[in-house]
Each structure stands twice: as C-alpha cells, then as structure tokens.
Design an enzyme around this catalytic site. Sequence first.
Site, PDB file in Angstrom:
ATOM      1  N   ASN A  45       0.855  -1.405  -0.183  1.00 36.89           N
ATOM      2  CA  ASN A  45      -0.077   0.161  -0.008  1.00 36.89           C
ATOM      3  C   ASN A  45       0.851   1.041   0.059  1.00 36.89           C
ATOM      4  O   ASN A  45       2.157   1.149   0.471  1.00 36.89           O
ATOM      5  CB  ASN A  45      -1.153  -0.123   0.982  1.00 36.89           C
ATOM      6  CG  ASN A  45      -0.311  -0.280   2.336  1.00 36.89           C
ATOM      7  OD1 ASN A  45       0.716  -0.681   2.736  1.00 36.89           O
ATOM      8  ND2 ASN A  45      -0.811   0.335   3.527  1.00 36.89           N
ATOM      9  N   ILE A  46       0.413   2.121  -0.651  1.00 37.01           N
ATOM     10  CA  ILE A  46       1.182   3.522  -0.643  1.00 37.01           C
ATOM     11  C   ILE A  46       0.144   4.840  -0.429  1.00 37.01           C
ATOM     12  O   ILE A  46      -0.732   5.020  -1.245  1.00 37.01           O
ATOM     13  CB  ILE A  46       1.719   3.558  -2.211  1.00 37.01           C
ATOM     14  CG1 ILE A  46       2.290   2.458  -2.708  1.00 37.01           C
ATOM     15  CG2 ILE A  46       2.497   5.042  -2.528  1.00 37.01           C
ATOM     16  CD1 ILE A  46       2.835   2.282  -4.132  1.00 37.01           C
ATOM     17  N   GLU A  47       0.400   5.160   0.679  1.00 35.26           N
ATOM     18  CA  GLU A  47      -0.596   6.156   1.041  1.00 35.26           C
ATOM     19  C   GLU A  47      -0.107   7.647   0.677  1.00 35.26           C
ATOM     20  O   GLU A  47       0.917   7.882  -0.055  1.00 35.26           O
ATOM     21  CB  GLU A  47      -0.755   6.340   2.893  1.00 35.26           C
ATOM     22  CG  GLU A  47      -1.391   4.943   2.869  1.00 35.26           C
ATOM     23  CD  GLU A  47      -1.511   4.943   4.525  1.00 35.26           C
ATOM     24  OE1 GLU A  47      -1.038   5.733   5.411  1.00 35.26           O
ATOM     25  OE2 GLU A  47      -2.283   3.885   5.062  1.00 35.26           O
ATOM     26  N   CYS A  56      -4.087   0.617  -2.453  1.00 32.69           N
ATOM     27  CA  CYS A  56      -4.025  -0.486  -1.817  1.00 32.69           C
ATOM     28  C   CYS A  56      -2.655  -1.454  -2.092  1.00 32.69           C
ATOM     29  O   CYS A  56      -2.431  -1.345  -3.624  1.00 32.69           O
ATOM     30  CB  CYS A  56      -5.313  -1.429  -1.650  1.00 32.69           C
ATOM     31  SG  CYS A  56      -6.642  -0.680  -0.625  1.00 32.69           S
ATOM     32  N   GLU A  58      -2.811  -4.666  -2.810  1.00 29.64           N
ATOM     33  CA  GLU A  58      -3.504  -5.481  -3.954  1.00 29.64           C
ATOM     34  C   GLU A  58      -3.654  -4.714  -5.190  1.00 29.64           C
ATOM     35  O   GLU A  58      -3.296  -5.167  -6.297  1.00 29.64           O
ATOM     36  CB  GLU A  58      -4.913  -5.929  -3.561  1.00 29.64           C
ATOM     37  CG  GLU A  58      -5.016  -6.867  -2.394  1.00 29.64           C
ATOM     38  CD  GLU A  58      -5.296  -5.871  -1.091  1.00 29.64           C
ATOM     39  OE1 GLU A  58      -4.593  -4.772  -0.886  1.00 29.64           O
ATOM     40  OE2 GLU A  58      -6.095  -6.385  -0.180  1.00 29.64           O
ATOM     41  N   CYS A  93     -10.266  -4.658   0.496  1.00 26.39           N
ATOM     42  CA  CYS A  93     -11.186  -3.853   0.302  1.00 26.39           C
ATOM     43  C   CYS A  93     -12.181  -3.910  -0.814  1.00 26.39           C
ATOM     44  O   CYS A  93     -11.990  -4.745  -1.873  1.00 26.39           O
ATOM     45  CB  CYS A  93     -10.671  -2.395   0.430  1.00 26.39           C
ATOM     46  SG  CYS A  93     -10.337  -1.846  -1.217  1.00 26.39           S
ATOM     47  N   CYS A  96     -10.713  -3.020  -4.257  1.00 28.31           N
ATOM     48  CA  CYS A  96      -9.814  -4.311  -4.731  1.00 28.31           C
ATOM     49  C   CYS A  96     -10.503  -5.546  -5.131  1.00 28.31           C
ATOM     50  O   CYS A  96     -10.182  -6.084  -6.306  1.00 28.31           O
ATOM     51  CB  CYS A  96      -8.743  -4.552  -3.667  1.00 28.31           C
ATOM     52  SG  CYS A  96      -7.644  -3.239  -3.269  1.00 28.31           S
TER      53      CYS A  96
END
Length: 140
Positions: A45-47, A56, A58, A93, A96
């Site tokens: 995940n990359i916020e 996310c 995935e 989620c 995804c």
Amino acid sequence: MEKAKIQELIQVAMKQMDYAYAPYSHFYVGAALLAKNGTVYTGCNIENAAYGPSNCGERTAFFKAVSEGVRDFSAICVVGGKDKKPARIAAPCGVCRQVMMEFCDPKTFEIILAMDTEHYQVMRLEELLPMGFGPDNLAD
Ligand code: THU
C-alpha cells in the site's frame, strides 16, 4: 494450490510489508499476485498526505502486472497489520475486490489471507464478492 506454493507466496507478501508506505494509518500491507505464466507480481500500500490518492497493496500488484501486459492470474496473497505485525487476516477492500473481478475468474481465482506461513485462509473471489459485476455483464 499446494501448501508449499502458498507458503512461498505468503513469504513474498510478508516481505512487501517492508516497502509499504503507510505513514498515516501505520497499517502495512504486502501482496503477492501469481500470474498464470508463473510470474509473481508484488505490491504494497502507498498512502498519500491527501488520503484519497492512497493505493492498496492488492491494486498495486494488479496494476504493475497489467501495465506490463499480463492479465491472467491464478491467486493473490495478502498480509497486513499495524506496524507490520498482522494480528488477524486482512481481507481486501471492496475496491480491490472489484479490480480482481475485472481480471480474474471469480470461480477459480484464489485469495490467500495470511497472518504468517502457518496461519492463513484460502478463499475464492466469488466468496468475497458474490454476484460481482464484471466484464461478462457488459457482453451482448
Ligand atoms: N489496505 C490495503 O492495502 N489493502 C487492504 O486489503 C485493506 C487496506 C490499506 C489501505 C490503507 O493504506 C491502509 O491499508 C489502511 O486502510
């Protein structure tokens, strides 16, 4: 899928938690997406400070694969937890799941939800997204 292969994917996904960029939630997710050609695409995940643009783990894996011309997949493994310590399984989620629906056969695509190499659950996409809307729904 045989246990050894599952455990291999879990190890790859666990390693990916180290690359996750999650300074806001501190929830680190790693993913390992197995293509039918045998290649494993990794993701984390990359916020983002603006929150909305976050991606996310995935979807990172799916988009890496699709952007390289690969669209056939057999399984994905997901591992996630606060501060890289999975306390329970992390289910994908809804967004995804919908991306999986675009590229995967809901009856056969396997989703490995893992805490570690000994604690995991294998689900099919049709179980996680019953009656999903996919490309077939747009067919004539
Ligand atoms: N996240 C994932 O990467 N995959 C999931 O299956 C659930 C949530 C991420 C999004 C966000 O960066 C953080 O976990 C907390 O929601």
